[in-house]
Design an enzyme around this catalytic site. Structure first.
Site, PDB file in Angstrom:
ATOM      1  N   MET A  33       0.838  -1.202   0.000  1.00  0.00           N
ATOM      2  CA  MET A  33       0.000   0.000   0.000  1.00  0.00           C
ATOM      3  C   MET A  33       0.872   1.251   0.000  1.00  0.00           C
ATOM      4  O   MET A  33       0.393   2.351   0.334  1.00  0.00           O
ATOM      5  CB  MET A  33      -0.941   0.001   1.207  1.00  0.00           C
ATOM      6  N   ALA A  35       3.914   4.014   1.038  1.00  0.00           N
ATOM      7  CA  ALA A  35       4.584   4.509   2.249  1.00  0.00           C
ATOM      8  C   ALA A  35       5.696   3.517   2.587  1.00  0.00           C
ATOM      9  O   ALA A  35       5.791   3.001   3.705  1.00  0.00           O
ATOM     10  CB  ALA A  35       3.603   4.697   3.405  1.00  0.00           C
ATOM     11  N   HIS A  37       8.908   1.345   3.425  1.00  0.00           N
ATOM     12  CA  HIS A  37       9.989   1.373   4.405  1.00  0.00           C
ATOM     13  C   HIS A  37      10.917   0.196   4.109  1.00  0.00           C
ATOM     14  O   HIS A  37      10.669  -0.567   3.164  1.00  0.00           O
ATOM     15  CB  HIS A  37       9.426   1.327   5.833  1.00  0.00           C
ATOM     16  N   ASP A  38      11.939   0.040   4.937  1.00  0.00           N
ATOM     17  CA  ASP A  38      12.929  -1.002   4.642  1.00  0.00           C
ATOM     18  C   ASP A  38      12.338  -2.406   4.671  1.00  0.00           C
ATOM     19  O   ASP A  38      12.870  -3.319   4.042  1.00  0.00           O
ATOM     20  CB  ASP A  38      14.104  -0.917   5.627  1.00  0.00           C
ATOM     21  N   HIS A  40       9.404  -3.286   3.405  1.00  0.00           N
ATOM     22  CA  HIS A  40       8.951  -3.512   2.028  1.00  0.00           C
ATOM     23  C   HIS A  40      10.141  -3.791   1.105  1.00  0.00           C
ATOM     24  O   HIS A  40      10.076  -4.667   0.236  1.00  0.00           O
ATOM     25  CB  HIS A  40       8.223  -2.273   1.488  1.00  0.00           C
ATOM     26  N   ASP A 154       2.336  -9.534   8.537  1.00  0.00           N
ATOM     27  CA  ASP A 154       0.883  -9.717   8.513  1.00  0.00           C
ATOM     28  C   ASP A 154       0.639 -11.220   8.366  1.00  0.00           C
ATOM     29  O   ASP A 154       0.294 -11.713   7.291  1.00  0.00           O
ATOM     30  CB  ASP A 154       0.284  -8.919   7.359  1.00  0.00           C
ATOM     31  N   LEU A 180      11.015  -7.306   9.124  1.00  0.00           N
ATOM     32  CA  LEU A 180      12.151  -6.430   9.397  1.00  0.00           C
ATOM     33  C   LEU A 180      11.784  -5.503  10.557  1.00  0.00           C
ATOM     34  O   LEU A 180      10.666  -4.975  10.601  1.00  0.00           O
ATOM     35  CB  LEU A 180      12.489  -5.603   8.155  1.00  0.00           C
TER      36      LEU A 180
HETATM   37  P1  AMP Z   1       1.490  -2.938   3.505  1.00  0.00           P
HETATM   38  O1  AMP Z   1       1.982  -1.904   2.567  1.00  0.00           O
HETATM   39  O2  AMP Z   1       1.607  -2.562   4.946  1.00  0.00           O
HETATM   40  O3  AMP Z   1       0.143  -3.501   3.135  1.00  0.00           O
HETATM   41  O4  AMP Z   1       2.486  -4.152   3.371  1.00  0.00           O
HETATM   42  C1  AMP Z   1       2.839  -4.674   2.118  1.00  0.00           C
HETATM   43  C2  AMP Z   1       3.631  -5.921   2.339  1.00  0.00           C
HETATM   44  O5  AMP Z   1       4.796  -5.637   3.102  1.00  0.00           O
HETATM   45  C3  AMP Z   1       2.847  -7.001   3.111  1.00  0.00           C
HETATM   46  O6  AMP Z   1       3.138  -8.270   2.538  1.00  0.00           O
HETATM   47  C4  AMP Z   1       3.412  -6.863   4.500  1.00  0.00           C
HETATM   48  O7  AMP Z   1       3.314  -8.055   5.263  1.00  0.00           O
HETATM   49  C5  AMP Z   1       4.854  -6.515   4.201  1.00  0.00           C
HETATM   50  N1  AMP Z   1       5.496  -5.858   5.350  1.00  0.00           N
HETATM   51  C6  AMP Z   1       4.982  -4.837   6.089  1.00  0.00           C
HETATM   52  N2  AMP Z   1       5.828  -4.521   7.094  1.00  0.00           N
HETATM   53  C7  AMP Z   1       6.895  -5.374   6.987  1.00  0.00           C
HETATM   54  C8  AMP Z   1       8.095  -5.550   7.747  1.00  0.00           C
HETATM   55  N3  AMP Z   1       8.381  -4.818   8.812  1.00  0.00           N
HETATM   56  N4  AMP Z   1       8.971  -6.519   7.345  1.00  0.00           N
HETATM   57  C9  AMP Z   1       8.683  -7.285   6.248  1.00  0.00           C
HETATM   58  N5  AMP Z   1       7.575  -7.156   5.511  1.00  0.00           N
HETATM   59  C10 AMP Z   1       6.683  -6.215   5.871  1.00  0.00           C
END
Ligand code: AMP
Length: 286
Positions: A33, A35, A37-38, A40, A154, A180
């Site tokens: 989605m 935004a 970060h490391d 991702h 998640d 991470l």
């Molecule tokens: P999001 O943008 O939060 O929906 O996350 C996109 C993807 O990144 C999902 O598969 C999340 O599980 C993964 N993700 C989010 N935070 C982390 C993290 N700290 N370490 C590894 N993968 C992450």
């Protein structure tokens, strides 16, 4: 400004992917989605180990937010996201418009059961996994990648998507990648920017509680009593816990004791207006 390649429509995505495939290159998809970060970016790196081309999708999906959740204020940072994608040599960003994902007349939803009804996140976000499953099914169909990488951050979502791909015969292989963390243990999350300075200082207590509980349960302590103490520790740190539970790592089924494992501890807790989630494997000590 970066000139990192972005496509916004399904035909444009498919045209780029066709070029890759014509060269015999494998394709990996990393849905997000934005935004970024490391955490991702670590998924991009994992994806690269499985494919020559890595496509990152950025779409803030309204269908997975509840009516009182943060869809409107969710951080949207496309220019800096693209710079980050360039820095890890991703190949393409698919940032579809709302119309490309939900065209007029859109009438289909993917209903998910099994891990999506484990009484964890779904207890607090009853429409969430239907929204996730619907958009992820679309993204997987749109790209038809060889692999797609999702974070263990998640954890319930990862199991829901693996089940979805199996049940709907989606050929893309769904891979999980580790969480991470910041140096103090806090799992990286796009929502961490919501935390005030004091909340940010308290936030590592979530990981600390999981880590301590995982250590004790791994060493043979009783599960229920250990989790009750972990929940109390979260309360003392200023969290309002939604749940902290031990479940079977593959099915999310409830477990009575260590022998029913492998065990995954999963937690969600609110810190002020921000809801944080985290999870950890229990590894057994000799
Ligand atoms: P999001 O943008 O939060 O929906 O996350 C996109 C993807 O990144 C999902 O598969 C999340 O599980 C993964 N993700 C989010 N935070 C982390 C993290 N700290 N370490 C590894 N993968 C992450």
């Amino acid at each position: 400004m970066t000139d990192f390649p972005v496509v916004e429509s399904v035909p444009a995505l498919r045209a780029r992917l066709k070029d890759f495939r014509n060269k015999g290159e494998k394709i990996a998809l990393v849905p997000t989605m934005g935004a970024l970060h490391d955490g991702h970016l670590s998924l991009v790196q994992e994806a690269r180990r499985h494919a020559e081309r890595v496509v990152v999708t950025i779409f803030v999906n309204p269908a997975q937010f509840g009516p009182s959740e943060d869809f409107a204020k969710y951080p949207r940072t496309l220019p800096s996201d693209l710079e980050k994608l360039a820095s890890v040599q991703a190949d393409l960003c698919f940032a579809p418009t709302m119309e490309a994902v939900y065209p007029p007349g859109f009438s289909t939803r993917v209903e998910v059961d099994g891990p999506a009804r484990a009484d964890l996140e779904d207890r607090f976000r009853p429409t969430h996994f239907c929204g996730v499953a619907t958009v992820v099914a679309k993204l997987l169909n749109q790209a038809q990648a060889d692999v797609a990488v999702f974070g263990e951050k998640d954890y319930q979502q990862l199991l829901v998507i693996q089940r979805l791909a199996r049940d709907l015969d989606i050929a893309t292989e769904i891979l999980g990648a580790p969480t991470l963390r910041e140096a103090d243990g806090l799992a990286m999350s796009s929502r961490n920017v919501y935390l005030s300075k004091a909340e940010r200082a308290a936030a590592p207590a979530l990981y600390a509680a999981l880590n301590e509980a995982a250590r004790l349960i791994g060493a043979g302590e009783a599960i229920e009593a250990t989790l009750a103490r972990a929940s109390a520790a979260l309360g003392e740190a200023g969290f309002l816990p939604d749940y902290i539970e031990a479940r079977h790592a593959k099915t999310l089924a409830r477990i009575a004791g260590r022998r029913d494992g492998p065990i995954r501890l999963l937690a969600a807790a609110r810190l002020g207006a921000t809801r944080l989630i985290d999870n950890l494997a229990v590894t057994h000590e000799a």
